[in-house]
Design a protein around this motif. Sequence first.
Motif, PDB file in Angstrom:
ATOM      1  N   ILE A   1       0.846  -1.201   0.000  1.00  0.00           N
ATOM      2  CA  ILE A   1       0.000   0.000   0.000  1.00  0.00           C
ATOM      3  C   ILE A   1       0.874   1.242   0.000  1.00  0.00           C
ATOM      4  O   ILE A   1       0.609   2.203  -0.734  1.00  0.00           O
ATOM      5  N   GLU A   2       1.929   1.223   0.805  1.00  0.00           N
ATOM      6  CA  GLU A   2       2.832   2.368   0.859  1.00  0.00           C
ATOM      7  C   GLU A   2       3.485   2.610  -0.503  1.00  0.00           C
ATOM      8  O   GLU A   2       3.592   3.751  -0.968  1.00  0.00           O
TER       9      GLU A   2
ATOM     10  N   GLU B   1       0.869   4.047  -2.829  1.00  0.00           N
ATOM     11  CA  GLU B   1       0.633   5.455  -2.513  1.00  0.00           C
ATOM     12  C   GLU B   1       1.755   6.328  -3.063  1.00  0.00           C
ATOM     13  O   GLU B   1       1.508   7.417  -3.584  1.00  0.00           O
TER      14      GLU B   1
ATOM     15  N   PHE C   1       1.285   6.540  -6.789  1.00  0.00           N
ATOM     16  CA  PHE C   1       0.126   7.393  -7.071  1.00  0.00           C
ATOM     17  C   PHE C   1       0.495   8.858  -6.885  1.00  0.00           C
ATOM     18  O   PHE C   1       0.159   9.707  -7.729  1.00  0.00           O
ATOM     19  N   ALA C   2       1.219   9.157  -5.803  1.00  0.00           N
ATOM     20  CA  ALA C   2       1.631  10.539  -5.544  1.00  0.00           C
ATOM     21  C   ALA C   2       2.543  11.042  -6.655  1.00  0.00           C
ATOM     22  O   ALA C   2       2.427  12.196  -7.101  1.00  0.00           O
TER      23      ALA C   2
END
Length: 124
Positions: free
Chosen positions: A91-92, A95, A98-99
């Motif tokens: 997930i990290e 993220e 995605f960022a």
Amino acid sequence: MPEVNVEINGRKYRMACEEGQQQHLIGLAERFNTHVEALKGAVGEIGDNRLTVMAGIAVVDELAEAERRIKALETEVVVLTRAGQEVASEIEALEGRFASKLSDAAKALEGVAGVLDEAAILPG
């Protein structure tokens, strides 16, 4: 040191225990007596010593099974904890990607906005 009276197989026993542990000791004795009475019902009168030994072995058998189950659950907790950590890492990473994509999109939009602003300023 406090003392309590417990009953096992119809016999009373006076036992010492730590302060505050009286009810716990009484409960343990009642639980053990339940094993003795169940065995007595299953095998009949076989003698106090033999009956007590059989009940003790039955209790130790339950303890061994509980320890086996605890070990299996501890192993499962380790596996699930690792899986949870792996999911958290994924997930990290998602993220972060995605960022980064969002930042790239924002830069592209800023570039388009800059071009549009220049086109609006220039006389046509």
